[in-house]
Every structure is written in C-alpha cells, then in structure tokens.
Design a protein around this motif. Sequence first.
Motif, PDB file in Angstrom:
ATOM      1  N   ARG A  79     -12.394  -5.684  -3.378  1.00  0.00           N
ATOM      2  CA  ARG A  79     -12.236  -6.098  -1.977  1.00  0.00           C
ATOM      3  C   ARG A  79     -11.804  -7.553  -1.884  1.00  0.00           C
ATOM      4  N   ALA A  80     -12.261  -8.358  -2.810  1.00  0.00           N
ATOM      5  CA  ALA A  80     -11.863  -9.766  -2.808  1.00  0.00           C
ATOM      6  C   ALA A  80     -10.393  -9.932  -3.166  1.00  0.00           C
ATOM      7  N   ASN A  81      -9.828  -8.953  -3.906  1.00  0.00           N
ATOM      8  CA  ASN A  81      -8.403  -8.992  -4.280  1.00  0.00           C
ATOM      9  C   ASN A  81      -7.631  -7.877  -3.574  1.00  0.00           C
ATOM     10  N   LEU A  82      -8.043  -7.543  -2.349  1.00  0.00           N
ATOM     11  CA  LEU A  82      -7.440  -6.428  -1.628  1.00  0.00           C
ATOM     12  C   LEU A  82      -5.981  -6.684  -1.276  1.00  0.00           C
ATOM     13  N   ALA A  83      -5.606  -7.952  -1.164  1.00  0.00           N
ATOM     14  CA  ALA A  83      -4.227  -8.285  -0.788  1.00  0.00           C
ATOM     15  C   ALA A  83      -3.228  -7.723  -1.793  1.00  0.00           C
ATOM     16  N   ALA A  84      -3.547  -7.828  -3.088  1.00  0.00           N
ATOM     17  CA  ALA A  84      -2.638  -7.326  -4.120  1.00  0.00           C
ATOM     18  C   ALA A  84      -2.484  -5.809  -4.022  1.00  0.00           C
ATOM     19  N   VAL A  85      -3.560  -5.126  -3.655  1.00  0.00           N
ATOM     20  CA  VAL A  85      -3.514  -3.668  -3.514  1.00  0.00           C
ATOM     21  C   VAL A  85      -2.641  -3.269  -2.336  1.00  0.00           C
ATOM     22  N   ILE A  86      -2.812  -3.944  -1.217  1.00  0.00           N
ATOM     23  CA  ILE A  86      -2.045  -3.619  -0.008  1.00  0.00           C
ATOM     24  C   ILE A  86      -0.569  -3.949  -0.188  1.00  0.00           C
ATOM     25  N   ILE A  87      -0.287  -5.053  -0.872  1.00  0.00           N
ATOM     26  CA  ILE A  87       1.110  -5.446  -1.092  1.00  0.00           C
ATOM     27  C   ILE A  87       1.865  -4.360  -1.853  1.00  0.00           C
ATOM     28  N   GLY A  88       1.222  -3.771  -2.864  1.00  0.00           N
ATOM     29  CA  GLY A  88       1.869  -2.703  -3.619  1.00  0.00           C
ATOM     30  C   GLY A  88       2.202  -1.501  -2.750  1.00  0.00           C
ATOM     31  N   LEU A  89       1.273  -1.117  -1.873  1.00  0.00           N
ATOM     32  CA  LEU A  89       1.503   0.014  -0.984  1.00  0.00           C
ATOM     33  C   LEU A  89       2.621  -0.286   0.006  1.00  0.00           C
ATOM     34  N   LEU A 143      -8.173   7.030  -6.600  1.00  0.00           N
ATOM     35  CA  LEU A 143      -8.214   6.795  -5.154  1.00  0.00           C
ATOM     36  C   LEU A 143      -6.903   6.194  -4.667  1.00  0.00           C
ATOM     37  N   TYR A 144      -6.387   5.210  -5.397  1.00  0.00           N
ATOM     38  CA  TYR A 144      -5.142   4.547  -4.994  1.00  0.00           C
ATOM     39  C   TYR A 144      -3.971   5.521  -5.070  1.00  0.00           C
ATOM     40  N   TRP A 145      -3.921   6.324  -6.138  1.00  0.00           N
ATOM     41  CA  TRP A 145      -2.855   7.328  -6.263  1.00  0.00           C
ATOM     42  C   TRP A 145      -2.958   8.353  -5.137  1.00  0.00           C
ATOM     43  N   PHE A 146      -4.173   8.750  -4.775  1.00  0.00           N
ATOM     44  CA  PHE A 146      -4.369   9.717  -3.706  1.00  0.00           C
ATOM     45  C   PHE A 146      -3.864   9.163  -2.377  1.00  0.00           C
ATOM     46  N   ILE A 147      -4.082   7.878  -2.135  1.00  0.00           N
ATOM     47  CA  ILE A 147      -3.574   7.248  -0.906  1.00  0.00           C
ATOM     48  C   ILE A 147      -2.044   7.295  -0.889  1.00  0.00           C
ATOM     49  N   LEU A 148      -1.427   7.068  -2.036  1.00  0.00           N
ATOM     50  CA  LEU A 148       0.040   7.139  -2.111  1.00  0.00           C
ATOM     51  C   LEU A 148       0.531   8.550  -1.814  1.00  0.00           C
ATOM     52  N   MET A 149      -0.188   9.566  -2.268  1.00  0.00           N
ATOM     53  CA  MET A 149       0.211  10.946  -2.002  1.00  0.00           C
ATOM     54  C   MET A 149       0.012  11.303  -0.524  1.00  0.00           C
ATOM     55  N   ILE A 150      -1.036  10.754   0.096  1.00  0.00           N
ATOM     56  CA  ILE A 150      -1.224  10.985   1.533  1.00  0.00           C
ATOM     57  C   ILE A 150      -0.055  10.380   2.313  1.00  0.00           C
ATOM     58  N   HIS A 205       8.698   7.973  -8.597  1.00  0.00           N
ATOM     59  CA  HIS A 205       9.138   7.043  -9.639  1.00  0.00           C
ATOM     60  C   HIS A 205       8.878   5.591  -9.228  1.00  0.00           C
ATOM     61  N   TYR A 206       9.189   5.263  -7.986  1.00  0.00           N
ATOM     62  CA  TYR A 206       8.844   3.918  -7.511  1.00  0.00           C
ATOM     63  C   TYR A 206       7.326   3.743  -7.473  1.00  0.00           C
ATOM     64  N   ALA A 207       6.608   4.837  -7.194  1.00  0.00           N
ATOM     65  CA  ALA A 207       5.146   4.764  -7.186  1.00  0.00           C
ATOM     66  C   ALA A 207       4.619   4.397  -8.569  1.00  0.00           C
ATOM     67  N   SER A 208       5.240   4.899  -9.624  1.00  0.00           N
ATOM     68  CA  SER A 208       4.806   4.562 -10.984  1.00  0.00           C
ATOM     69  C   SER A 208       4.988   3.071 -11.262  1.00  0.00           C
ATOM     70  N   TYR A 209       6.077   2.512 -10.761  1.00  0.00           N
ATOM     71  CA  TYR A 209       6.264   1.059 -10.901  1.00  0.00           C
ATOM     72  C   TYR A 209       5.174   0.290 -10.159  1.00  0.00           C
ATOM     73  N   VAL A 210       4.898   0.709  -8.924  1.00  0.00           N
ATOM     74  CA  VAL A 210       3.861   0.035  -8.126  1.00  0.00           C
ATOM     75  C   VAL A 210       2.500   0.202  -8.781  1.00  0.00           C
ATOM     76  N   LEU A 211       2.211   1.380  -9.314  1.00  0.00           N
ATOM     77  CA  LEU A 211       0.927   1.609  -9.973  1.00  0.00           C
ATOM     78  C   LEU A 211       0.772   0.706 -11.190  1.00  0.00           C
ATOM     79  N   THR A 212       1.829   0.574 -11.984  1.00  0.00           N
ATOM     80  CA  THR A 212       1.757  -0.287 -13.170  1.00  0.00           C
ATOM     81  C   THR A 212       1.452  -1.729 -12.777  1.00  0.00           C
ATOM     82  N   ASN A 213       2.196  -2.240 -11.827  1.00  0.00           N
ATOM     83  CA  ASN A 213       1.994  -3.627 -11.395  1.00  0.00           C
ATOM     84  C   ASN A 213       0.612  -3.812 -10.778  1.00  0.00           C
ATOM     85  N   THR A 214       0.220  -2.893  -9.902  1.00  0.00           N
ATOM     86  CA  THR A 214      -1.052  -3.029  -9.188  1.00  0.00           C
ATOM     87  C   THR A 214      -2.238  -2.881 -10.127  1.00  0.00           C
ATOM     88  N   PHE A 215      -2.194  -1.925 -11.039  1.00  0.00           N
ATOM     89  CA  PHE A 215      -3.324  -1.703 -11.940  1.00  0.00           C
ATOM     90  C   PHE A 215      -3.539  -2.894 -12.864  1.00  0.00           C
TER      91      PHE A 215
END
Length: 406
Positions: A12-22, A258-265, A204-214
């Motif tokens: 939660r303290a680093n939530l900005a990086a998670v939201i930026i990827g999405l 959870l993050y991947w599931f949000i991308l699928m939603i 495919h773009y999701a895989s790039y975002v997942l790599t960077n975000t994770f």
Amino acid sequence: MKVFKLFYQLIRANLAAVIIGLVLLLSITIPINTQFRNNLSNQFELRKSQITVFNEDTNHPLSQHLYQYLSDVTEIISVDNQPEAIADALFSQKTSYILTIPQGFSDSLLKNATSEDLDKQTVIPLEKYVVDAQDNEAYVDVLLNTYLQNVRILTSLVTDVDNSNQIMRLTQQLDEVLNHKVEILPTQTSQTSDLMAFGAYYTHYASYVLTNTFIMTFGFVILSMRQQEIVKRDRMSNLTLSRRTIEILLGCISFSILYWFILMIAAYFIYGGATLFSPNGLLIILSSFISMLGIQAMSYFFVTLAPNKGIISFLATFISLFIAFGSGLFAPREFVANSMQLIASIATPIWQVKADEIIMNVNTLTSANKQEIAKLFGIQLLLTAAYYAMSFTIQKYRQYTNSELI
C-alpha cells in the motif's frame, strides 16, 4: 502471519507503482484495440472502382444490361464524351478507366456465340483507355470477362438473336448468375478482431507490465523488510527464517495472482465475455496465467539478488524492456533476431508468444496443436520451478553465511 500482513502494508505504501502499470497497460491497449478492430473491419469493406462508360450501342437490350451490371458493381463517373472533358477527368483523377461499348457490339457478340463456325474475329471489341490504374484495370477486366463468358454460355439457349423475348430471357438469366452477393457479418468480424487484439496485444503488453511491476514492487517491499529494525523485531518474536521466507513468498504469489486477475477483469470490460470465454480466448487466458507465474518467479529471483533500490529500478526497466523486445511482445517475433530470442528464452513470455501464435492461427486445434501448446506450457512451468529453486538456494546459502541479504 505478521510478515504476510506487513508485506501488504508495504504494498500500500508503494501503491503508485502498481497503479501506474495498470494505467500504462490500458492507455496503450485500448487505442490499439480500436485501431486494430477498424483495420480488420476495413479489410472486408466492399469498395467500388470508379470508371466511365460510353454506351454507343444503346438500342440493344444486352448493351443496356451490360451498362446496368457495371453500374451495380462499380461506380460510374459521368463524363462528357468530348476529348477535352475526358482529358480533364483523367488529369484530375476523377476517373482512370474509360470503357466504350461500340455500336453493334451486342449483335456481333450474340451472332458470334450462336454461329456454327464460331468465328471469334467477327465480334466488335470493347474499347478501353486506362491511365495509371493497374489494380482498377485488372478488377474491371475480370468483371467484363466474367460477363462475356456467361453471355457465351447462356446464348446456347438463344435460337433467334433478333427475338426480343429470348434476349430478355437471356438478361434475366444473366441476373440470376451474376447477382450473387457476399454477405459480411460485422458481429463475427468484431469478435475475431477482439480475440486477435486480446491475444496479440493485450496479454503480451500485460506480460511487460507484470515484469516491470513485479520486480519494482517485490524489490521495494523485500528491501524494506531487510531493514535491521524489522529483521531484529522478527527474530525477537521467535519467527524462524523459514517461516519468514514462506510468508514473504506467499505475499508475492498472492499479490501476483490478484494483480493479474485485475488485468483480466479490465480485459473483460474491453473485449467482452464472448471473446474471453470462447475456446481460444480461454486458452489465451491460461497462457497468460502460466506466463505470469514464471514472471513472478523470475522477478522474485532477481529481487533476491538485488542489494539496493538502485539495482531494483535498473532491473525493472532493463529486464522488462529486453524481454518485451526479445520475446516479440512489442513486435512480431519474426522481426526479432534469433540471438535475442535465444537470450529471452530464459523467461516465460517468449514461450507464451509461441503458444499464442498457435492458438490464434487456427480455428480448430488438432491433437498436434494441443501437444505443442502443452509442451510450451510445460516449459514455462519448468522455468518457474527453476527460478524458485535458484532463489531458495541463494537464500539458504545466505542463511548459512549469516548474510544480511535474506
């Protein structure tokens, strides 16, 4: 589960990086999906060639029928039959194909078709003039040849070329033969374009975002948990190192899913349930999920090696971009050098791309296709297990050496 809860507090303290990827994923894929759908739909749009027709044989029903046929399948541009008017129309590219039906053409065609000696030289030829329009010329020539061939076939039923009733019946038969339309189903085209956009771009773009975000998220969280104050507190609470490692790993895995599931939603709202839950759509989702597991394991491994936030930022940027370009996430894999593909094969996205290529290129999967897809999925699962094994080996080594990087 103190460490597990702390993991999500740091997330939660680093939530900005998670939201930026999405946001990055959606801002790229939504415009691409719209453009991709429009481009695919335009491939099926019927476009009429623009031609000019001078019918000098207006008194014959067959010539009138030929003119009407051409007006149905092309766009006839009206131009005065004067040299200056024709020259102006050609210069302004108002028309590029000029066809003249000469006087007596229909009579000569019918008499030639019904003649016993079939002297083809007696047919008065059509006259055409074309300027810089090879594609247009080829298309109109095919239309004319098709029409004339059908006339020659159907005139076998004409016994008297001067009988208006027989000529009328001939034109009616020509209508039945030539007026077949190709029906295009927009809904099916839309679903096909959505499936292609989902499989070839979104996941495919999701895989790039997942790599960077994770890498970024795991790195900042795990580095924060390496602080001496947190480590000492965990040791004072009699929390074993193994337990601590397991809870951190559970945090990484649960967050990844959870993050991947949000991308699928998000994909569901963009492409619709008919696309995602189709047989090929479900396979693409499974391919993305298995690739995500490998990306999560690889990210955990790199974070295990990284000593500080600077290295984490570098790895997140470099690794994600290299894998994206080397695996064919950003461009067709045929354009990627074999050496780059070989290096990128240490990560799961390139195997995901290979599996998706099979899934999207066939409507019905054969047993050979299924075996190949299962093989590619298996390689990704083996890579996932290998990264976990290397991470645990490094952590065990550090435990025995009392390293601070645990």
